[in-house]
Write an enzyme that holds these catalytic residues in place. Sequence first.
Site, mmCIF file in Angstrom:
data_model
loop_
_atom_site.group_PDB
_atom_site.id
_atom_site.type_symbol
_atom_site.label_atom_id
_atom_site.label_comp_id
_atom_site.label_asym_id
_atom_site.label_seq_id
_atom_site.Cartn_x
_atom_site.Cartn_y
_atom_site.Cartn_z
ATOM 1 N N GLU A 275 0.833 -1.222 0.000
ATOM 2 C CA GLU A 275 0.000 0.000 0.000
ATOM 3 C C GLU A 275 0.858 1.259 0.000
ATOM 4 O O GLU A 275 0.832 2.045 0.957
ATOM 5 C CB GLU A 275 -0.877 0.017 1.259
ATOM 6 C CG GLU A 275 -1.760 -1.182 1.451
ATOM 7 C CD GLU A 275 -2.274 -1.300 2.889
ATOM 8 O OE1 GLU A 275 -1.885 -0.500 3.757
ATOM 9 O OE2 GLU A 275 -3.058 -2.228 3.137
ATOM 10 N N PRO A 276 1.660 1.482 -1.017
ATOM 11 C CA PRO A 276 2.540 2.651 -1.010
ATOM 12 C C PRO A 276 1.777 3.952 -1.274
ATOM 13 O O PRO A 276 0.833 3.969 -2.071
ATOM 14 C CB PRO A 276 3.498 2.368 -2.169
ATOM 15 C CG PRO A 276 2.685 1.543 -3.118
ATOM 16 C CD PRO A 276 1.760 0.706 -2.264
ATOM 17 N N GLY A 277 2.174 5.016 -0.603
ATOM 18 C CA GLY A 277 1.580 6.330 -0.852
ATOM 19 C C GLY A 277 2.680 7.323 -1.183
ATOM 20 O O GLY A 277 2.971 7.613 -2.346
ATOM 21 N N ARG A 278 3.340 7.779 -0.119
ATOM 22 C CA ARG A 278 4.333 8.839 -0.230
ATOM 23 C C ARG A 278 5.368 8.601 -1.337
ATOM 24 O O ARG A 278 5.691 9.509 -2.097
ATOM 25 C CB ARG A 278 5.061 8.936 1.122
ATOM 26 C CG ARG A 278 6.055 10.056 1.235
ATOM 27 C CD ARG A 278 6.859 9.906 2.536
ATOM 28 N NE ARG A 278 6.032 9.694 3.696
ATOM 29 C CZ ARG A 278 5.473 10.666 4.415
ATOM 30 N NH1 ARG A 278 5.676 11.922 4.075
ATOM 31 N NH2 ARG A 278 4.726 10.386 5.468
ATOM 32 N N ARG A 314 2.652 19.571 7.130
ATOM 33 C CA ARG A 314 3.721 18.655 7.551
ATOM 34 C C ARG A 314 4.809 19.325 8.396
ATOM 35 O O ARG A 314 5.230 18.758 9.402
ATOM 36 C CB ARG A 314 4.329 17.933 6.343
ATOM 37 C CG ARG A 314 3.295 17.082 5.580
ATOM 38 C CD ARG A 314 3.918 16.149 4.560
ATOM 39 N NE ARG A 314 4.726 15.150 5.214
ATOM 40 C CZ ARG A 314 6.038 15.190 5.339
ATOM 41 N NH1 ARG A 314 6.729 16.159 4.792
ATOM 42 N NH2 ARG A 314 6.670 14.251 5.996
ATOM 43 N N TYR A 318 4.766 17.539 11.878
ATOM 44 C CA TYR A 318 5.789 16.476 12.000
ATOM 45 C C TYR A 318 7.218 17.033 11.985
ATOM 46 O O TYR A 318 8.157 16.263 11.785
ATOM 47 C CB TYR A 318 5.689 15.494 10.825
ATOM 48 C CG TYR A 318 4.320 14.953 10.514
ATOM 49 C CD1 TYR A 318 3.540 14.369 11.499
ATOM 50 C CD2 TYR A 318 3.828 14.981 9.213
ATOM 51 C CE1 TYR A 318 2.292 13.842 11.193
ATOM 52 C CE2 TYR A 318 2.580 14.452 8.900
ATOM 53 C CZ TYR A 318 1.818 13.891 9.899
ATOM 54 O OH TYR A 318 0.595 13.364 9.589
ATOM 55 N N CYS A 343 -2.741 32.535 11.930
ATOM 56 C CA CYS A 343 -2.497 33.118 13.252
ATOM 57 C C CYS A 343 -2.050 32.064 14.258
ATOM 58 O O CYS A 343 -2.774 31.747 15.224
ATOM 59 C CB CYS A 343 -3.751 33.843 13.721
ATOM 60 S SG CYS A 343 -4.162 35.162 12.593
ATOM 61 N N GLU A 344 -0.911 31.481 14.004
ATOM 62 C CA GLU A 344 -0.296 30.478 14.882
ATOM 63 C C GLU A 344 1.208 30.629 14.715
ATOM 64 O O GLU A 344 1.670 30.748 13.572
ATOM 65 C CB GLU A 344 -0.633 29.046 14.420
ATOM 66 C CG GLU A 344 -2.068 28.685 14.323
ATOM 67 C CD GLU A 344 -2.646 28.126 15.605
ATOM 68 O OE1 GLU A 344 -1.880 27.694 16.476
ATOM 69 O OE2 GLU A 344 -3.880 28.141 15.714
#
Length: 391
Positions: A275-278, A314, A318, A343-344
């Site tokens: 199940e590859p994604g990235r 990301r 992360y 606003c963070e």
Amino acid sequence: MEYINNELHFGPKKKNLSSLCANYIRPIYVYDLDFIRSRFQQLAEALAGVRLYFAVKANPNPQVLQCLKSAGAGADVVSLGEIKRALESGFLPEDIVYSGVGKTRHEITEALQLGVLQINVESLPELQRIGEIAEKMGKKAQVALRLNPDVSIQTHPYIATGLRDNKFGMELSMIPALSDCLKKNTNSLELVGVSLHLGSQMLEFSGYQEALIKLKASFLSLQKDFPTLRRFDFGGGLGVVYEKQDFERESSLLKEYSAITKDILSDLKCELQSEPGRWLVAHAGVLLTQVQYIKKTSAKTFVIVDSGMNHLIRPSLYEAEHQILPLVQSNKKIKCDVVGPICESSDFFLKDYEMGQVEEGDYLAVLDSGAYGYSMASTYNLQELPLEICI
Ligand SMILES: Cc1ncc(COP(=O)(O)O)c(C=O)c1O
């Protein structure tokens, strides 16, 4: 990605990114479909004999999905929304593996009605629920048990999924109870597979190797009781190099990953699934954003752009580092924080980053943002979502 005559060009066909900003109205994700196709071929060759199910969560753009379907992929989905998107993009129900820890009754009913290939089950109550719903519908659900081998991988803790304190999969000690449930519900449940997913962005494979060995033993012992068991899904998670594109290193990591996989699984007489994604889409996407202000304080220079954690979360979530390049090259350098409009204080792409000098109105490319970019974007602060363009 390279500069030609000082302008940034992208992908195998060397597309001039500045040309895409001619009618710029808001940030744009650009995906290169040739690039995705060639990544798929490379992975399919390295994992010959394995059926690849693209993890739709990484990039559910319909054209990206169509491209992967026509290249030969199936789809790994985690919600009814992703099932619908996959079907709309040309996948058939038998191309779909349905994972996810929180499947609702409605989602399970729809998945069974549509006839998806396989449901990867994440808990005993879920298995019971699927059995009960399938029984009422007069169907037999094809299920795979997602097992949690309690193995750690080197990645950000928020994307590790194979430890027993993660919510994912089922501990190996649950196998007797799961077998019991399967045996009591032979009319409505058919055990077809065992599945595994240790987490994302793996660049080192000792944990993966350990997990495959553990799961292979479980597979073989389950097969004695369940002769219908015929698939082994070893998940996704193969990582990419974000700091600086390094395709050679990625090729050698891929070789190592496929050698471990084949070494352990090739004598299993079953279908192999992944199940590859990235790995398939990360490098094939860039996020284009426009510089709004250069703000200097006594501590820092901030390059404030019109995209931020709302479009690519990301870095905030992360601590991921995506390289950023101005679309037009400059010999002068600046050291700056590249930050968004949200606003963070966690709304930044890179801090203390040295890059070519830019001015208000210039454009920047945030590299390698084809995976978990747009799919995790939000409208926080009621900012608009970015556009998506496929080339
Ligand atoms: C069950 C499952 N399979 C596959 C993937 C894809 O992982 P990656 O994009 O790292 O290959 C994920 C992502 O976390 C997942 O949860």
